[in-house]
Scaffold this motif. Sequence first.
Motif, short mmCIF file in Angstrom:
data_model
loop_
_atom_site.label_atom_id
_atom_site.label_comp_id
_atom_site.label_asym_id
_atom_site.label_seq_id
_atom_site.Cartn_x
_atom_site.Cartn_y
_atom_site.Cartn_z
N ASP A 473 0.93 -1.35 0.02
CA ASP A 473 -0.15 -0.16 0.00
C ASP A 473 0.99 1.28 0.20
O ASP A 473 1.68 1.35 0.82
CB ASP A 473 -1.05 -0.12 1.20
N HIS A 474 0.59 2.07 -0.98
CA HIS A 474 1.72 3.25 -1.15
C HIS A 474 1.36 4.25 0.08
O HIS A 474 2.30 4.90 0.26
CB HIS A 474 1.53 3.96 -2.71
N SER A 475 0.25 4.11 0.46
CA SER A 475 0.04 5.29 1.64
C SER A 475 0.63 4.98 2.65
O SER A 475 1.29 5.70 3.47
CB SER A 475 -1.59 5.32 1.83
N VAL A 476 0.72 3.57 3.16
CA VAL A 476 1.42 2.92 4.24
C VAL A 476 3.00 3.30 4.03
O VAL A 476 3.60 3.61 5.08
CB VAL A 476 1.01 1.68 4.57
N ALA A 477 3.52 2.96 2.79
CA ALA A 477 4.86 3.13 2.83
C ALA A 477 5.11 4.39 2.83
O ALA A 477 6.39 4.98 3.22
CB ALA A 477 5.23 2.20 1.60
N GLY A 478 4.60 5.10 2.17
CA GLY A 478 4.68 6.81 2.07
C GLY A 478 4.62 7.34 3.35
O GLY A 478 5.34 8.38 3.52
N GLU A 479 3.76 6.97 4.25
CA GLU A 479 3.71 7.49 5.69
C GLU A 479 5.34 7.53 6.31
O GLU A 479 5.51 8.74 7.05
CB GLU A 479 2.78 6.95 6.44
N VAL A 498 2.54 15.36 11.57
CA VAL A 498 1.29 15.95 10.57
C VAL A 498 1.42 15.52 9.08
O VAL A 498 0.66 14.96 8.56
CB VAL A 498 1.03 17.47 10.62
N LEU A 499 2.49 15.67 8.60
CA LEU A 499 3.07 15.37 7.21
C LEU A 499 2.87 13.95 7.01
O LEU A 499 2.31 13.55 5.97
CB LEU A 499 4.31 16.01 6.94
N ALA A 500 3.33 12.79 7.70
CA ALA A 500 3.21 11.72 7.74
C ALA A 500 1.39 11.37 7.87
O ALA A 500 1.40 10.48 7.12
CB ALA A 500 3.83 10.93 8.94
N ALA A 501 0.79 11.87 8.70
CA ALA A 501 -0.57 11.66 8.52
C ALA A 501 -1.33 11.98 7.22
O ALA A 501 -2.00 11.44 6.75
CB ALA A 501 -1.31 12.19 9.90
N LEU A 502 -0.98 13.35 6.70
CA LEU A 502 -1.45 13.76 5.51
C LEU A 502 -1.07 12.68 4.34
O LEU A 502 -2.12 12.18 3.59
CB LEU A 502 -0.98 15.01 5.18
N VAL A 503 0.14 12.07 4.32
CA VAL A 503 0.31 11.18 3.46
C VAL A 503 -0.26 10.03 3.44
O VAL A 503 -0.69 9.28 2.50
CB VAL A 503 1.97 10.95 3.39
N ARG A 504 -0.53 9.64 4.86
CA ARG A 504 -1.22 8.04 5.15
C ARG A 504 -2.41 8.41 4.69
O ARG A 504 -3.28 7.24 4.10
CB ARG A 504 -1.07 8.02 6.51
N HIS A 505 -3.29 9.65 4.89
CA HIS A 505 -4.61 9.62 4.67
C HIS A 505 -5.00 10.39 3.73
O HIS A 505 -5.99 10.85 3.31
CB HIS A 505 -5.48 10.17 5.95
#
Length: 820
Positions: A473-479, A498-505
Amino acid sequence: MTSTDVRDEAEDSGPSGYAAARLRLLTEGARSGPPRRAALSGLTDDWLAGLFTAAAPGLRGASLIAVGGYGRGELSPRSDLDLVLLHDGSDPGAVAALADRLWYPVWDLGLALDHSVRTPAEARRTAGEDLKVQLGLLDARHLAGDLGLTAALRTTVLADWRNQAPRRLPELQELCAERAERQGELQYLLEPDLKEARGGLRDATALRAVAASWLADAPREGLDDARRRLLDVRDALHLATGRATDRLALQEQDQVAAELGLLDADTLLRQVYEAARVISYASDVTWREVGRVLRSRSVRPRLRAMLGGGKPVAERSPLAEGVVEQEGEAVLARAARPERDPVLPLRAAAAAAQAGLPLSLHAVRRLAATVRPLPTPWPAEAREQLVTLLGSGRPTVEVWEALEAEGLVSRLLPDWERVRCRPQRNAVHVWTVDRHLIETAVRASEFTRRVSRPDLLLVAALLHDIGKGWPGDHSVAGEIIAQDVAARIGFDRADSAVLAALVRHHLLLVETATRRDLDDPATVRLVARAVGTQSTLELLHALTEADALATGPAAWSSWRGSLVADLVRRVSAVLAGDVPEDAPATAAATVTAEQERLALESVATGGPVLALRAQTEPPAGDTAEAPEGPEPLGVELLIAVPDQPGVLPAVAGVLAVHRLTVRTAELRALELPDGVEGSVLLLDWRVAAEYGSLPQAARLRADLVRALDGSLDVAARLAERDAAYPRRRGVVAPPPRVTVHPAASRHATVIEVRAQDAPGLLFRIGRALEDAGVRVRSAHVSTLGANAVDAFYVTGPKGDPLPGEEAVAVARKLEETLRG
């Protein structure tokens, strides 16, 4: 067999020997790339020279010339033979006979031939009138006959080209621009034309012509390799298809990749995209230089006259520390010291983008060669310059491409290399992953006034799909990547989170708004828990819109924008504590006056009631309007039906029978005013005709009544249509996937279907759910390109969610049905 052996075989046996030698050459596994093209050109040269000599042993004043790609010795397996029979005009009859003896053997072998017979004066005159002819003659190569005649023509054509360059180069640039407008950019297309698209082989040839003018020259580094790579792919494409084609179609990419010994089609596309970027960037730099030279030629004589002679000094205007503007470009100041100033690349890029100027090639190359790496974490100035660059709007794209061309982006952000030139095999996406990230930043720059932390918005836009270079999942890896990058570039722990949460979601809002029931409190609470704070919700809302707008025209509309805005409003209320956690599950959805009228009429008549009207996207302010203008959505179809089994498959089946494609759809139970007995299902559909005109509402209603009472066999009608008009698919679609989301609602079981869109798909899903004995209480259907993403809220006969094992069994059975 060596190339000499092949040529001897061709000479020994005439045309049939040439054909056999050609076939042997093309099927030799060890020979490929430039050696095979050179050998094929040499083999063809010898054969044609032999034909010429045998046909006109004593003829003087004539020569045979290869032009265009053949003139350059770039024969691919199915390339045309571009030939000119040049003569001095002294014996037209003998030349005509010679032409017949040359052209007919070529045609007899089934080879494509582009030929002409001209005197030097005719060739020169035609070149002056037709730019394409002149470009072909720039690559003229002698094959047989009077060498002096060929050499004289080459000298004359080249001299004309250089003398006429100030007039003809703008014409060539316009020709390239028109072709790019028609064919698109090779570096982003899923089915690119290797020759005609921007960054393809024709652009590489145009750069050779510019260099031949002596007026300007292209950046040489990597250009020959890029051209060779595209030619190698074209060779493999010709061998794989057996056709003279330059279009790298999806269904042929795996075979072409195998022909080239590559891992898979994605590896092939990445190599094609990388080559195209080299050529596109070289073209941008070259045409900019051509413009600068032409402007200076027209201005300098006047300046010299005004200044009394001497060479004028170009003006240099300061842009930032170490960066100045000169002749329409951002260049390094004379006092700049890149080796002592690691922030200079970002400062120069930000200054250029803010000024709307390109970064000069010399400046970028000097920075790449001498600048030191930034320390970790980055100093505050570096982070601020990155944010400034990302917030500069459309000019950011060209400046970023200049940095990327010289490897500076991968030095600043090592994770970038995994998404660079990565294709996206999804019809909704119009860009590669890396370009999509920059496009998202460009779009996000328009929304910086809507958020309290524009810096976080812009960096999140740059990183939101960074995980697509990793498995899973690119959102999980991206976080994880975003957290690391944020810390590296100097954000504190809270901002990094916050940046990690924005990428995750970053997909949370649009997926929830379009696939879940917003009237279910559980839906809103799940989003509120994931987001956490009002400020993060604000950022996520802006990022969602920027991401969708940067994806492509099919990914955003005012309808999606309104759904996302409604979800954001509800989540904001929960975060503010305005909505109690135990809000009733039966919270009524907003009902328009027309919907209520249809519902009451349906109760009164005991049957379905329809309203069909044209629907286009109106301008929607800063939430949905795209530069392309209003988005046509076909028609909106409202249907109110007394609540009964089989409504979803009946409606979906009738629409499919009438050749209506469903773009979006919602189904929900509608609460009636007090005192009105009965229950009504409301269906709100946006549909379009596959072709032809739309059916009348009366016909739709009549067929729907018959489908509901069982007198219309929808399945049989669809089967008859499919048998009469079978659908052809050039690409094998991935299998459908059906999943259960147990936590998405407390009052129903949410089953999500992802499948290839096809006529009757929604009918098949609805009938399968009905056969499973479940009731569809709410449905949220959307079509993204060729992909259908649908969510169904289902209950058992008593209106309760399905037990876990039963829900899984229903999903598994539905998936089996769709695979069948």
